[in-house]
Design an enzyme around this catalytic site. Structure first.
Site, PDB file in Angstrom:
ATOM      1  N   THR A 337      47.593  19.661  45.661  1.00  0.00           N
ATOM      2  CA  THR A 337      47.672  18.883  44.514  1.00  0.00           C
ATOM      3  C   THR A 337      48.825  17.211  44.260  1.00  0.00           C
ATOM      4  O   THR A 337      49.495  17.187  45.191  1.00  0.00           O
ATOM      5  CB  THR A 337      47.791  20.158  43.429  1.00  0.00           C
ATOM      6  OG1 THR A 337      49.425  20.692  43.661  1.00  0.00           O
ATOM      7  CG2 THR A 337      47.180  21.049  42.750  1.00  0.00           C
ATOM      8  N   ASP A 338      48.640  17.201  43.389  1.00  0.00           N
ATOM      9  CA  ASP A 338      50.013  15.507  42.460  1.00  0.00           C
ATOM     10  C   ASP A 338      50.743  16.574  41.718  1.00  0.00           C
ATOM     11  O   ASP A 338      51.944  15.720  41.356  1.00  0.00           O
ATOM     12  CB  ASP A 338      48.945  15.046  41.693  1.00  0.00           C
ATOM     13  CG  ASP A 338      47.632  14.188  42.143  1.00  0.00           C
ATOM     14  OD1 ASP A 338      47.803  14.024  42.679  1.00  0.00           O
ATOM     15  OD2 ASP A 338      46.505  14.962  41.062  1.00  0.00           O
ATOM     16  N   SER A 363      56.303  16.120  39.777  1.00  0.00           N
ATOM     17  CA  SER A 363      55.414  15.196  39.301  1.00  0.00           C
ATOM     18  C   SER A 363      55.054  14.291  39.775  1.00  0.00           C
ATOM     19  O   SER A 363      55.862  13.076  39.478  1.00  0.00           O
ATOM     20  CB  SER A 363      54.568  15.059  37.870  1.00  0.00           C
ATOM     21  OG  SER A 363      54.313  14.014  37.034  1.00  0.00           O
ATOM     22  N   ARG A 364      54.455  13.909  40.934  1.00  0.00           N
ATOM     23  CA  ARG A 364      54.235  12.403  41.751  1.00  0.00           C
ATOM     24  C   ARG A 364      53.633  11.947  41.177  1.00  0.00           C
ATOM     25  O   ARG A 364      53.507  10.140  41.241  1.00  0.00           O
ATOM     26  CB  ARG A 364      53.250  13.459  43.407  1.00  0.00           C
ATOM     27  CG  ARG A 364      54.080  14.265  43.921  1.00  0.00           C
ATOM     28  CD  ARG A 364      53.134  14.500  45.179  1.00  0.00           C
ATOM     29  NE  ARG A 364      53.519  15.609  46.296  1.00  0.00           N
ATOM     30  CZ  ARG A 364      53.868  16.915  46.110  1.00  0.00           C
ATOM     31  NH1 ARG A 364      52.447  16.774  45.423  1.00  0.00           N
ATOM     32  NH2 ARG A 364      53.901  17.446  46.723  1.00  0.00           N
ATOM     33  N   VAL A 365      52.827  11.928  39.473  1.00  0.00           N
ATOM     34  CA  VAL A 365      52.457  10.456  39.298  1.00  0.00           C
ATOM     35  C   VAL A 365      53.723  10.437  38.467  1.00  0.00           C
ATOM     36  O   VAL A 365      54.081   9.198  37.918  1.00  0.00           O
ATOM     37  CB  VAL A 365      51.077  11.026  38.086  1.00  0.00           C
ATOM     38  CG1 VAL A 365      51.041  10.007  36.697  1.00  0.00           C
ATOM     39  CG2 VAL A 365      50.137  11.849  38.551  1.00  0.00           C
TER      40      VAL A 365
END
Length: 523
Positions: A337-338, A363-365
């Site tokens: 997941t991101d 949250s990698r975004v």
């Protein structure tokens, strides 16, 4: 004299004109039947994941393609199928019926209605196993998907097309966050699909009643396989839900899909694999358990504008045991997941709900999927909370604290209280901006601790009743100006004075030791 040649030509023409409508199908015989598993002999040219028809009207899924037999799992009729029964190939992999008519309905992983309403006539069928969009077909994840939960939208933003894991122990509020996110999509032009895997029927019924009473079923479809269902249906459920989500994504729409939860999905797959005599690996899971979830979650994406611009945002849920996020399934899904939202039992039991551990959540975004105003005023929030938690550890030793340290501790505790939120109480983006500005200002020094939550809810009601123009002036996609910030702080100060003066009892009342009465967050 009879013209034999003419008669012969006529017969040949008639024979060529006849079409054989009875297509032959491969047929085999059941050699073994038990525990929902059948082994079939004599069945040739069978594909992996092919749907098989068993004598008596039952269906099975081919999973083991061996040299002398085919291993399959039954969707139904486990106690009716017998040795020697015939099994026919269909030539088709499992497909899910899809279409707009599924919105507002509760269906099984095979697309059959479970709500007692009219039969569903699908627009088309999609395979439950489908390749993920290619890299070149994907666009940037830069449009936010608002959950309505302040702690998440301010520090762990989710973008449309992202895969954000919700992880935590049992009864820490994982499903509650997912349901709140679905409720917050009302009017946002987002289609929601809730996939229930191995849940108790009573818990699922409660969730569906919540969605119905809130009007969320208008844009939601529930794909469910309860704990009473066989392992093959629990295994199939998330793939069927994803096939339905892909129908809307490739039509250019935004979709939110919840997988609740993938821990039970992995257990169902392990059950089938062990019964099929597949080699067991770590924690008795088969060797391809990583591929089980990666091929599912990779299908969540934001398509490029050339491909229609649709998106699937996936919120998979994984349950941990005693907070162990380094276990096999949690680490697998975290790596796919991101980012993850980690819910902690200690925080939940201490009254912090939602019990989001900001230090372990990410949250990698990041800010690219966050509204400009939120990103501007929430930039220091995570740092302030980390500083507060570090100082709170030293406070346990009872050492003397200077005034500056006491001020940091007091403000940190009040920010933590600001992030507390009752279930089903979703904030709009403009309301979040107001709360974040006030919580990080010096005004909070005038509000007693343990009363922040009551003050925040009262402040928002006060603004809606008397200063609606301030909210209309706020532009979430633009930077907050000093003028708007001062207006918000001025109204907040007026409310403090009003509360302390005329309505002291409503503000102070019996709120000492106040705890949020939201035990329903522990779904």
């Amino acid at each position: 004299m009879i013209d034999v040649k003419a008669i012969g030509k006529s017969i040949v023409v008639k024979i060529n004109a006849v079409q054989d409508v009875s297509a032959e199908r491969a047929c085999g015989t059941i050699l073994y039947s038990g525990d929902g598993i059948i082994k079939i002999s004599g069945l040739q040219d069978v594909k992996y994941n092919e749907l098989l028809e068993v004598q008596g009207g039952y269906r099975a899924l081919a999973l083991n393609l061996e040299q002398d037999c085919v291993g399959a799992v039954l969707f139904s009729g486990e106690d009716k199928v017998r040795l020697g029964d015939l099994v026919y190939s269909t030539g088709q992999t499992v497909q899910m019926p899809v279409g707009e008519m599924f919105l507002g309905r509760i269906v099984s992983p095979l697309g059959e209605p479970l709500d007692g309403l009219a039969e569903i006539k699908p627009a088309e069928y999609r395979p439950v196993e489908f390749p993920a969009p290619a890299i070149m077909d994907r666009g940037k994840v830069n449009k936010p998907l608002q959950t309505g939960i302040l702690a998440i939208d301010s520090m762990i933003p989710i973008g449309r097309g992202q895969r954000e894991l919700i992880i935590g122990d049992r009864q820490t509020g994982k499903s509650a966050i997912a349901i709140d996110t679905i409720l917050n999509q009302k009017g946002e032009n987002v289609i929601c699909i809730y996939v229930a895997i191995g849940q108790k029927a009573s818990s699922l019924a409660k969730t569906i009643n919540t969605l119905r009473s809130s009007g969320a079923m208008e844009y939601t479809c529930v794909v469910c396989s309860t704990a009473d269902d066989d392992a093959p249906l629990q295994y199939l459920a998330p793939y069927s839900g994803c096939a339905l989500a892909e129908y809307f994504m490739y039509a250019g729409k935004d979709v939110l899909i919840i997988y609740d939860d993938l821990s039970k999905h992995a257990v169902a797959y392990r059950t089938m694999s062990l019964l099929l005599k597949r080699p067991a690996g770590r924690e008795a899971y088969p060797g391809d358990v990583f591929y089980l979830h990666s091929r599912l979650l990779e299908r969540a994406a934001k398509l490029s504008e050339e491909k229609g611009g649709g998106s699937i945002t996936a919120l998979p849920i994984v349950e941990t045991l005693a907070g162990d996020i380094s276990a096999y399934i949690p680490t697998n899904v975290i790596s796919i997941t991101d980012g993850q939202i980690y819910l902690e039992s200690e925080l939940f039991n201490s009254g912090v709900r939602p019990a989001v551990n900001v230090g372990l959540s990410v949250s990698r975004v990041g800010g690219s999927a966050q509204r400009t105003a939120i990103r501007q005023i929430a930039g220091q929030l995570r740092i302030n909370l980390a500083q507060y938690r570090e100082l709170a550890i030293f406070m346990q030793f009872g050492s003397d604290l200077d005034s500056q340290t006491q001020k940091i501790l007091s403000r940190g505790a009040k920010i933590t209280d600001t992030l507390k939120q009752r279930q089903y109480l979703n904030y709009s983006v403009r309301e979040m901006i107001v709360l974040l500005i006030v919580s990080q200002s010096e005004l909070v020094d005038q509000i007693p601790e343990k009363k922040i939550t009551s003050y925040n809810e009262g402040l928002l009601d006060y603004i809606h009743a008397n200063h609606e123009d301030i909210l209309s002036e706020l532009d979430p996609d633009a930077k907050i100006t000093d003028d708007i910030r001062n207006k918000i702080l001025s109204v907040a100060e007026d409310y403090i004075n009003c509360s302390v003066g005329d309505h002291a009892e409503s503000l102070n009342g019996n709120l000492e030791g106040e705890e949020l009465e939201n035990s329903s967050f522990a779904q």
